[in-house]
Scaffold this active site. Structure first.
Site, PDB file in Angstrom:
ATOM      1  N   GLY A 262      45.216  49.558  33.022  1.00 37.24           N
ATOM      2  CA  GLY A 262      44.409  50.029  34.153  1.00 37.24           C
ATOM      3  C   GLY A 262      45.180  49.890  35.453  1.00 37.24           C
ATOM      4  N   LEU A 263      45.712  51.016  35.940  1.00 42.05           N
ATOM      5  CA  LEU A 263      46.575  50.963  37.123  1.00 42.05           C
ATOM      6  C   LEU A 263      45.909  51.538  38.368  1.00 42.05           C
ATOM      7  CD1 LEU A 263      50.108  51.766  35.655  1.00 42.05           C
ATOM      8  CD2 LEU A 263      49.077  49.562  36.188  1.00 42.05           C
ATOM      9  N   ALA A 264      44.608  51.242  38.541  1.00 38.36           N
ATOM     10  CA  ALA A 264      43.995  51.475  39.850  1.00 38.36           C
ATOM     11  C   ALA A 264      44.484  50.361  40.770  1.00 38.36           C
ATOM     12  CB  ALA A 264      42.480  51.479  39.720  1.00 38.36           C
ATOM     13  N   VAL A 265      43.996  50.328  42.001  1.00 35.78           N
ATOM     14  CA  VAL A 265      44.571  49.417  42.991  1.00 35.78           C
ATOM     15  C   VAL A 265      44.482  47.950  42.567  1.00 35.78           C
ATOM     16  CG1 VAL A 265      42.437  49.299  44.365  1.00 35.78           C
ATOM     17  CG2 VAL A 265      44.630  48.852  45.456  1.00 35.78           C
TER      18      VAL A 265
ATOM     19  N   ASN B  90      34.123  44.359  36.163  1.00 41.31           N
ATOM     20  CA  ASN B  90      32.794  43.875  36.567  1.00 41.31           C
ATOM     21  C   ASN B  90      31.787  44.103  35.451  1.00 41.31           C
ATOM     22  OD1 ASN B  90      32.438  42.483  38.952  1.00 41.31           O
ATOM     23  ND2 ASN B  90      32.485  44.305  40.228  1.00 41.31           N
TER      24      ASN B  90
ATOM     25  N   SER C  77      37.530  38.236  41.957  1.00 41.76           N
ATOM     26  CA  SER C  77      36.968  38.555  43.264  1.00 41.76           C
ATOM     27  C   SER C  77      38.026  38.420  44.350  1.00 41.76           C
ATOM     28  CB  SER C  77      35.795  37.625  43.583  1.00 41.76           C
ATOM     29  OG  SER C  77      35.256  37.940  44.854  1.00 41.76           O
TER      30      SER C  77
ATOM     31  N   LYS D 143      30.407  35.403  37.911  1.00 43.73           N
ATOM     32  CA  LYS D 143      30.817  36.475  38.834  1.00 43.73           C
ATOM     33  C   LYS D 143      29.598  37.296  39.273  1.00 43.73           C
ATOM     34  CE  LYS D 143      33.681  39.314  40.981  1.00 43.73           C
ATOM     35  NZ  LYS D 143      33.011  40.574  41.184  1.00 43.73           N
TER      36      LYS D 143
ATOM     37  N   HIS E 221      27.891  35.292  41.862  1.00 44.36           N
ATOM     38  CA  HIS E 221      28.747  35.389  43.059  1.00 44.36           C
ATOM     39  C   HIS E 221      28.428  36.673  43.820  1.00 44.36           C
ATOM     40  CE1 HIS E 221      32.243  37.418  44.850  1.00 44.36           C
ATOM     41  NE2 HIS E 221      32.695  36.233  45.213  1.00 44.36           N
ATOM     42  N   ASN E 222      28.354  37.792  43.107  1.00 45.53           N
ATOM     43  CA  ASN E 222      28.083  39.075  43.765  1.00 45.53           C
ATOM     44  C   ASN E 222      26.672  39.121  44.350  1.00 45.53           C
ATOM     45  OD1 ASN E 222      30.608  39.678  42.775  1.00 45.53           O
ATOM     46  ND2 ASN E 222      30.037  41.680  41.994  1.00 45.53           N
TER      47      ASN E 222
ATOM     48  N   GLU F 131      26.800  37.274  47.480  1.00 47.00           N
ATOM     49  CA  GLU F 131      27.481  38.164  48.430  1.00 47.00           C
ATOM     50  C   GLU F 131      26.484  39.143  49.059  1.00 47.00           C
ATOM     51  OE1 GLU F 131      30.358  41.927  47.663  1.00 47.00           O
ATOM     52  OE2 GLU F 131      31.090  40.034  46.809  1.00 47.00           O
ATOM     53  N   TYR F 132      25.592  39.708  48.243  1.00 40.52           N
ATOM     54  CA  TYR F 132      24.545  40.590  48.769  1.00 40.52           C
ATOM     55  C   TYR F 132      23.723  39.836  49.821  1.00 40.52           C
ATOM     56  CZ  TYR F 132      24.648  44.569  45.420  1.00 40.52           C
ATOM     57  OH  TYR F 132      24.976  45.692  44.709  1.00 40.52           O
TER      58      TYR F 132
ATOM     59  N   ARG G 152      18.543  46.990  50.644  1.00 43.88           N
ATOM     60  CA  ARG G 152      19.418  48.154  50.430  1.00 43.88           C
ATOM     61  C   ARG G 152      18.592  49.347  49.938  1.00 43.88           C
ATOM     62  NH1 ARG G 152      25.463  46.360  48.440  1.00 43.88           N
ATOM     63  NH2 ARG G 152      25.577  44.384  49.595  1.00 43.88           N
TER      64      ARG G 152
END
Length: 489
Positions: free
Chosen positions: A9-12, A102, A128, A182, A185-186, A189-190, A286
């Protein structure tokens, strides 16, 4: 067989993690289904580094040292299962598959069970920190097959962020525990983001501050107890002007997106019966923001209070009260998050390391803050701590903050400013510290209309109201004595 680990997986995020690993002396084999992407990466960003490429899954596996370690950084869901199935014909017992995406923790639980039967070690790891974190040091939350940890520990702890010299990475627990932590954690974060947005809105609408003034307030807050990544970037956002010299943030549509991890946290909290109210309100906020057209119409027909000009006479006291409200609400959010993790450990039979979880979030991740150091200390002092509010530091902090917290919420309620996260934090605190809640009336109502039964207070037990038994009362005189079955959903 020259590579220490393979990454698919070569996304950023994938590219940056590979470069991070190479910087720390590891040889990495990179693979992407679109092979041209591998070639471009090798001839540009990865040029001259200890990074090799693979042209197929089989080629990737052939280039890995045993036990083979393959990390996936691909879109969560079916793509993870497809790649695992493609890998399996070339792996052998004791090899390790790491899902760094994720993924939802029930998927990680399933993959852990399925791969264990085949002798393959599975690790579901939260990652993260965004693209900068992946490149310079992320927070890593690995869980799954414990036998895999000694094999990946050196790589993971080398590339992770460091806080006070300690790596922001440790073993979380079995099965999907890493992805569960995780997810929470998210969710936190919200909550953090919603609290900050409410503070910004209060300063703007009640205090009459402009964006530069609000940015300056966040800059000052970032030097104290609220020192954190999210407060820091909020400062920068509010100081950022568009080409016409006007704040860019004021040109952005007030309709928030979401990818689902906050929703997962709120749903799981409901499933486990945990009052994780702040994260729930952050998710619903949201959802409300998405109703932009409805809100525009409602603003023209629904009446509310008018905020008089020059309402705030003592701006410094107003800001100090707001800081205390933000700090106390943030403490409540983390209390609720750790309550949820604690209940999950009990429900799913996981042995979790709470001090390490707090330390993992201390650096590298989106919710990183100085504040998390105190959570680490609290759990190191008492690993069985029932709630952070019972720790002396947090009890004192919330006690000190109460005056400003309550004044802020009273002010916003009076003048019609929505503060769902601030308000639910205080409501939770007041509910949690209440020895008696009106749920006695609620149980009576349930028994009246549905014969759902109730239990009696110990001091009120008697022959006709026996202790520790489900009791039904014939409230009307003609309802009968048959009770509904008792269960907790």
């Amino acid at each position: 067989m020259s590579a220490d680990i393979g990454l698919i997986g070569l996304a950023v995020m994938g590219q940056n993690l590979i470069l991070n690993m190479a910087d720390h002396g590891f040889t990495v084999c990179a693979y992407n289904r679109t092979v041209s992407k591998v070639e471009h990466f090798l001839s540009h960003e990865a040029k001259g580094k200890s990074i090799i490429g693979a042209t197929s899954i089989q080629d990737l596996v052939a280039k890995l040292k045993r036990p083979r370690k393959v990390m996936l950084l691909v879109k969560a869901g079916n793509p993870v299962d497809y790649i695992i199935n493609d890998l399996l014909p070339y792996l052998e017992k004791g090899d390790i598959i790491i899902d760094g995406g994720n993924s939802h923790f029930p998927d990680s639980n399933r993959r852990y069970e399925e791969l264990s039967k085949k002798g393959i070690l599975f690790v579901g790891s939260g990652v993260s920190g965004g693209e900068d974190g992946a490149r310079l040091g992320p927070s890593l939350m690995p869980g799954g097959s414990a036998e895999a940890w000694p094999e990946i520990k050196d790589i993971f702890q080398s590339i992770s962020a460091k806080a006070d010299g300690e790596p922001c990475c440790d073993w979380v627990g079995p099965a999907g525990a890493g992805h569960y932590v995780k997810m929470v954690h998210n969710g936190i974060e919200y909550g953090d983001m919603q609290l900050i947005c409410e503070a910004y809105d209060i300063m703007k609408r009640v205090g009459g501050f402009d964006d530069k003034e609000i940015g300056d307030v966040f800059a000052k807050w970032n030097t104290g107890v609220l020192d954190s990544f999210l407060v820091e970037i909020t400062r920068d956002i509010l100081r950022f002007n568009d080409v016409d010299g006007k704040p860019l943030v004021e040109k952005i549509m007030d309709r928030a997106g979401q990818k689902g991890t906050g929703k997962w946290t709120a749903i799981n909290a409901l499933d486990l019966g945990m009052p994780v109210t702040l994260i729930g309100e952050a998710v619903f906020s949201r959802c409300l923001s998405a109703l932009k057209e409805d809100r525009v119409r409602a603003s023209k027909v629904l009446e509310g209070p008018t905020i008089p000009q020059g309402l705030i006479k003592d701006k410094q006291q107003f800001v100090d009260d707001l800081e205390q409200a933000l700090y106390a609400s943030k403490i409540i959010s983390y209390c609720q998050g750790f309550m949820l993790i604690r209940e999950a450990a009990k429900t799913y039979g996981w042995k979790l390391n709470f001090p390490s979880i707090a330390l993992m979030w201390r650096g590298g991740c989106i919710i990183r803050s100085v504040f998390l150091g105190e959570i680490t200390k609290a759990y190191r002092a008492n690993a069985d701590l029932e709630n952070l509010l019972f720790d002396d530091f947090f009890k004192a902090a919330v006690t000190k903050a109460q005056s400003g917290w309550r004044k802020t919420i009273a002010l916003t309620t009076t003048y019609g400013i929505p503060t769902p996260a601030f308000s639910t934090a205080l409501a939770f605190y007041d509910g949690y510290r209440s020895e008696r809640l009106p749920a006695n009336l609620l149980q009576a109502q349930r028994d009246y209309f549905g014969a759902h039964t109730f239990r009696v207070l110990p001091e009120c037990a008697s022959a006709n109201l026996p202790l520790d038994q489900d009791i039904h009362t014939n409230w009307t005189g003609h309802g009968g004595d048959v009770a509904s079955s008792t269960y907790q959903a």
